[in-house]
Design a protein around this motif. Sequence first.
Motif, PDB file in Angstrom:
ATOM      1  N   GLU A 117       0.812  -1.222   0.000  1.00  0.00           N
ATOM      2  CA  GLU A 117       0.000   0.000   0.000  1.00  0.00           C
ATOM      3  C   GLU A 117       0.844   1.271   0.000  1.00  0.00           C
ATOM      4  OE1 GLU A 117      -2.834  -0.530   3.124  1.00  0.00           O
ATOM      5  OE2 GLU A 117      -4.206  -1.596   1.795  1.00  0.00           O
ATOM      6  N   GLN A 118       2.145   1.127   0.303  1.00  0.00           N
ATOM      7  CA  GLN A 118       2.992   2.330   0.319  1.00  0.00           C
ATOM      8  C   GLN A 118       4.176   2.240  -0.626  1.00  0.00           C
ATOM      9  OE1 GLN A 118       3.622   4.104   4.323  1.00  0.00           O
ATOM     10  NE2 GLN A 118       2.420   2.342   4.970  1.00  0.00           N
ATOM     11  N   LEU A 119       4.293   1.138  -1.349  1.00  0.00           N
ATOM     12  CA  LEU A 119       5.457   0.969  -2.231  1.00  0.00           C
ATOM     13  C   LEU A 119       5.532   2.098  -3.257  1.00  0.00           C
ATOM     14  CD1 LEU A 119       7.849  -0.931  -2.959  1.00  0.00           C
ATOM     15  CD2 LEU A 119       6.362  -1.987  -4.642  1.00  0.00           C
ATOM     16  N   GLY A 120       6.687   2.736  -3.301  1.00  0.00           N
ATOM     17  CA  GLY A 120       6.912   3.800  -4.290  1.00  0.00           C
ATOM     18  C   GLY A 120       6.617   5.194  -3.785  1.00  0.00           C
ATOM     19  N   THR A 121       6.148   5.306  -2.538  1.00  0.00           N
ATOM     20  CA  THR A 121       5.773   6.647  -2.054  1.00  0.00           C
ATOM     21  C   THR A 121       6.842   7.273  -1.164  1.00  0.00           C
ATOM     22  OG1 THR A 121       4.667   5.722  -0.138  1.00  0.00           O
ATOM     23  CG2 THR A 121       3.313   6.085  -2.095  1.00  0.00           C
ATOM     24  N   SER A 122       7.817   6.486  -0.744  1.00  0.00           N
ATOM     25  CA  SER A 122       8.782   7.074   0.190  1.00  0.00           C
ATOM     26  C   SER A 122      10.224   6.752  -0.203  1.00  0.00           C
ATOM     27  CB  SER A 122       8.487   6.613   1.613  1.00  0.00           C
ATOM     28  OG  SER A 122       8.470   5.206   1.643  1.00  0.00           O
ATOM     29  N   ASP A 123      11.139   7.128   0.695  1.00  0.00           N
ATOM     30  CA  ASP A 123      12.565   7.000   0.376  1.00  0.00           C
ATOM     31  C   ASP A 123      13.024   5.543   0.427  1.00  0.00           C
ATOM     32  OD1 ASP A 123      14.141   6.825   3.335  1.00  0.00           O
ATOM     33  OD2 ASP A 123      12.095   7.560   3.332  1.00  0.00           O
ATOM     34  N   TYR A 124      14.217   5.336  -0.068  1.00  0.00           N
ATOM     35  CA  TYR A 124      14.795   4.009  -0.247  1.00  0.00           C
ATOM     36  C   TYR A 124      14.869   3.219   1.066  1.00  0.00           C
ATOM     37  CZ  TYR A 124      18.732   0.808  -0.965  1.00  0.00           C
ATOM     38  OH  TYR A 124      19.552  -0.287  -0.986  1.00  0.00           O
ATOM     39  N   GLU A 125      15.378   3.856   2.120  1.00  0.00           N
ATOM     40  CA  GLU A 125      15.540   3.130   3.381  1.00  0.00           C
ATOM     41  C   GLU A 125      14.207   2.672   3.948  1.00  0.00           C
ATOM     42  OE1 GLU A 125      17.978   5.018   6.346  1.00  0.00           O
ATOM     43  OE2 GLU A 125      19.517   5.402   4.838  1.00  0.00           O
ATOM     44  N   SER A 126      13.214   3.557   3.918  1.00  0.00           N
ATOM     45  CA  SER A 126      11.886   3.187   4.454  1.00  0.00           C
ATOM     46  C   SER A 126      11.287   2.056   3.628  1.00  0.00           C
ATOM     47  CB  SER A 126      10.938   4.386   4.428  1.00  0.00           C
ATOM     48  OG  SER A 126      11.559   5.503   4.956  1.00  0.00           O
ATOM     49  N   GLU A 127      11.447   2.129   2.318  1.00  0.00           N
ATOM     50  CA  GLU A 127      10.905   1.061   1.447  1.00  0.00           C
ATOM     51  C   GLU A 127      11.555  -0.274   1.800  1.00  0.00           C
ATOM     52  OE1 GLU A 127       8.478   1.397  -0.514  1.00  0.00           O
ATOM     53  OE2 GLU A 127       8.440   3.423  -1.324  1.00  0.00           O
ATOM     54  N   LEU A 128      12.872  -0.219   1.939  1.00  0.00           N
ATOM     55  CA  LEU A 128      13.613  -1.457   2.191  1.00  0.00           C
ATOM     56  C   LEU A 128      13.210  -2.062   3.539  1.00  0.00           C
ATOM     57  CD1 LEU A 128      15.568  -2.666   0.231  1.00  0.00           C
ATOM     58  CD2 LEU A 128      17.448  -1.774   1.579  1.00  0.00           C
ATOM     59  N   LYS A 129      13.040  -1.197   4.542  1.00  0.00           N
ATOM     60  CA  LYS A 129      12.640  -1.682   5.873  1.00  0.00           C
ATOM     61  C   LYS A 129      11.287  -2.364   5.797  1.00  0.00           C
ATOM     62  CE  LYS A 129      14.993   1.516   8.857  1.00  0.00           C
ATOM     63  NZ  LYS A 129      14.863   2.853   9.393  1.00  0.00           N
ATOM     64  N   ARG A 130      10.345  -1.727   5.096  1.00  0.00           N
ATOM     65  CA  ARG A 130       8.987  -2.284   4.994  1.00  0.00           C
ATOM     66  C   ARG A 130       9.006  -3.623   4.251  1.00  0.00           C
ATOM     67  NH1 ARG A 130       6.704   2.977   4.372  1.00  0.00           N
ATOM     68  NH2 ARG A 130       7.049   2.857   2.146  1.00  0.00           N
ATOM     69  N   ILE A 131       9.798  -3.684   3.184  1.00  0.00           N
ATOM     70  CA  ILE A 131       9.857  -4.916   2.392  1.00  0.00           C
ATOM     71  C   ILE A 131      10.488  -6.039   3.211  1.00  0.00           C
ATOM     72  CG2 ILE A 131      10.939  -6.007   0.371  1.00  0.00           C
ATOM     73  CD1 ILE A 131      10.565  -3.291  -1.052  1.00  0.00           C
ATOM     74  N   THR A 132      11.572  -5.719   3.912  1.00  0.00           N
ATOM     75  CA  THR A 132      12.245  -6.739   4.719  1.00  0.00           C
ATOM     76  C   THR A 132      11.296  -7.276   5.794  1.00  0.00           C
ATOM     77  OG1 THR A 132      14.267  -5.496   4.331  1.00  0.00           O
ATOM     78  CG2 THR A 132      14.370  -7.207   6.010  1.00  0.00           C
ATOM     79  N   ALA A 133      10.573  -6.372   6.446  1.00  0.00           N
ATOM     80  CA  ALA A 133       9.641  -6.808   7.501  1.00  0.00           C
ATOM     81  C   ALA A 133       8.540  -7.690   6.907  1.00  0.00           C
ATOM     82  CB  ALA A 133       9.032  -5.586   8.186  1.00  0.00           C
ATOM     83  N   ALA A 134       7.983  -7.269   5.758  1.00  0.00           N
ATOM     84  CA  ALA A 134       6.910  -8.056   5.127  1.00  0.00           C
ATOM     85  C   ALA A 134       7.440  -9.412   4.690  1.00  0.00           C
ATOM     86  CB  ALA A 134       6.349  -7.302   3.925  1.00  0.00           C
ATOM     87  N   LYS A 135       8.677  -9.426   4.194  1.00  0.00           N
ATOM     88  CA  LYS A 135       9.277 -10.679   3.725  1.00  0.00           C
ATOM     89  C   LYS A 135       9.440 -11.666   4.875  1.00  0.00           C
ATOM     90  CE  LYS A 135      13.488 -11.970   1.935  1.00  0.00           C
ATOM     91  NZ  LYS A 135      14.797 -11.618   1.423  1.00  0.00           N
ATOM     92  N   GLN A 136       9.882 -11.142   6.014  1.00  0.00           N
ATOM     93  CA  GLN A 136      10.066 -12.024   7.179  1.00  0.00           C
ATOM     94  C   GLN A 136       8.739 -12.628   7.617  1.00  0.00           C
ATOM     95  OE1 GLN A 136      12.074  -9.459   9.928  1.00  0.00           O
ATOM     96  NE2 GLN A 136      14.101  -9.970   9.129  1.00  0.00           N
ATOM     97  N   ARG A 137       7.714 -11.787   7.661  1.00  0.00           N
ATOM     98  CA  ARG A 137       6.388 -12.279   8.098  1.00  0.00           C
ATOM     99  C   ARG A 137       5.832 -13.278   7.086  1.00  0.00           C
ATOM    100  NH1 ARG A 137       2.868  -7.253   8.919  1.00  0.00           N
ATOM    101  NH2 ARG A 137       1.301  -8.747   9.567  1.00  0.00           N
ATOM    102  N   LEU A 138       6.051 -12.991   5.808  1.00  0.00           N
ATOM    103  CA  LEU A 138       5.553 -13.888   4.756  1.00  0.00           C
ATOM    104  C   LEU A 138       6.299 -15.224   4.789  1.00  0.00           C
ATOM    105  CD1 LEU A 138       3.339 -13.366   2.622  1.00  0.00           C
ATOM    106  CD2 LEU A 138       5.161 -13.067   0.966  1.00  0.00           C
ATOM    107  N   ALA A 139       7.614 -15.153   5.065  1.00  0.00           N
ATOM    108  CA  ALA A 139       8.406 -16.389   5.140  1.00  0.00           C
ATOM    109  C   ALA A 139       7.903 -17.251   6.284  1.00  0.00           C
ATOM    110  CB  ALA A 139       9.877 -16.035   5.327  1.00  0.00           C
ATOM    111  N   ALA A 140       7.585 -16.608   7.414  1.00  0.00           N
ATOM    112  CA  ALA A 140       7.076 -17.370   8.573  1.00  0.00           C
ATOM    113  C   ALA A 140       5.737 -18.014   8.218  1.00  0.00           C
ATOM    114  CB  ALA A 140       6.926 -16.437   9.771  1.00  0.00           C
ATOM    115  N   ALA A 141       4.865 -17.253   7.564  1.00  0.00           N
ATOM    116  CA  ALA A 141       3.545 -17.795   7.181  1.00  0.00           C
ATOM    117  C   ALA A 141       3.702 -18.937   6.186  1.00  0.00           C
ATOM    118  CB  ALA A 141       2.695 -16.682   6.566  1.00  0.00           C
ATOM    119  N   GLU A 142       4.615 -18.752   5.238  1.00  0.00           N
ATOM    120  CA  GLU A 142       4.831 -19.791   4.214  1.00  0.00           C
ATOM    121  C   GLU A 142       5.364 -21.061   4.848  1.00  0.00           C
ATOM    122  OE1 GLU A 142       6.889 -22.142   1.305  1.00  0.00           O
ATOM    123  OE2 GLU A 142       8.027 -20.890   2.690  1.00  0.00           O
ATOM    124  N   GLN A 143       6.288 -20.924   5.798  1.00  0.00           N
ATOM    125  CA  GLN A 143       6.861 -22.088   6.489  1.00  0.00           C
ATOM    126  C   GLN A 143       5.765 -22.850   7.241  1.00  0.00           C
ATOM    127  OE1 GLN A 143      10.051 -20.695   8.858  1.00  0.00           O
ATOM    128  NE2 GLN A 143      11.552 -22.001   7.851  1.00  0.00           N
TER     129      GLN A 143
END
Lengths: 172, 310
Positions: A117-143
Amino acid sequence: MKQNDMYRLLAGLALLVMCIVFGAVESAKYRSRARTLKDLLEDITELELMLKYERCTVDTIAAALAASRQRSTRAFWTGICERLRAGDSFAAAWSAERVKLFQLKNEDIAIMDSFAEQLGTSDYESELKRITAAKQRLAAAEQRVSADTDAKTRLFGSLSVLSGLACVLLVI
Amino acid sequence: MEPAALDSCLSRAEQEAISSLPQRLRAAAQRAFAENSVEEIRLRVNKPVQLITSRDEIMLNALDALSEQEARQMLENICRHSVYAWENELCGGYLTLPGGVRVGICGKPLVDNGRIIRFTCVTGFNIRIAREAVGCSDGVIKYLFESGRPVSTLIAAPPSGGKTTLLRDIARRMSQGGYGERPVKVAIADERNEIAGCVNGIPSLDVGLRTDVMDGVPKRLSIFMMIRSMSPDVIITDEIGGSEDMLAVGEAAKCGVAVIASIHAGSSEELMRKRWLAEALRDGVFFRVLLLHRNGSRLTVAPIEAKRYV
């Protein structure tokens, strides 16, 4: 055998088949959810790398993901691509196209929402933090879902046969 | 005329500039572009839209002022919904759209250790439309050669004085030849991506057949890289602005490569007030200085031999 008994037997068999089919459909849904989660996780990993090392724009990333042939999420990314080309933001494209990921449950969608919902609206560091957090949660759900898949599909299979047999007994 | 019909009359740069505006402003901007030679669109939060033409200005008072929300959306739109991808450019205060349209921004930046790390909000835009004035260098080209060889030349003019348009045409002309001199290999160090208007590294404006472009890289890096890798006869660069840029230009001159560069200055006196430039002029880095004056769409040139500054 009387005609009535014959009908009962046939109705019982029909119910048995219906139960087995229902069980197979539910198992397939569960397997499909696991596969979609796995593919989405791969997509997000690729997205993260393209953002991190190439600073690609969202339309370039979506086009690259839409071109990956072996993933179940291809149609979803193709839809996102088309919407971005029409001038939509990623958030708008995501909210319109996420219905294509129908195998996912609300909890999985919520994880994706947290960065999409926020991809592309903010700076690089914030984007990366959000993606990393989502990836971790998704990896846990997938496992979690992958680990349960075999047990759940066996359970659906057995329950459907048992409930089908019970129906047959009740009808006969 | 219908908006679609108006759209077909506009250049690519003008279409890019209009498509970067919020939807409700586009029709009015299209009409203004069709009727006038618009050079800049200026948008400020809570203020009416201002269009600068070659002769005058037009205030779109009939339309509502730009809102904060619209400014945010406009920035996202200009960044192709990927603000993170343009972070370096945004920190430099501008970014370039296809067709060489430069969008200058201002607002509230976040500063860390004296360096802008990002904008927390953007409240003003200055959209400058690149123009291809084919043939505008006709009267200038003779000053760029001596004994058949290109010479280092500094082109000075105030902001919006036509320097970039002139440099673009010089690149095209020198690269194509046909003005009594042989064609030469031209390299453009296009830090702000205004001269060639590159999209994915490919020039969207005509800069000639024998022209190589390095876009989006600081001049001091791209000039050195191109001298080593592209063996140019001439390097063209825009807006040299300090001793680091001048060091790169000086190095190019030592390698036998002529540099044609532009600078902000309205007169010889203003040039000499820049200490780093005065030293370079005295050292003979430039053979000639061309002072540009603009009267509406007409450019006049006053050539000055750099020896005069010694």
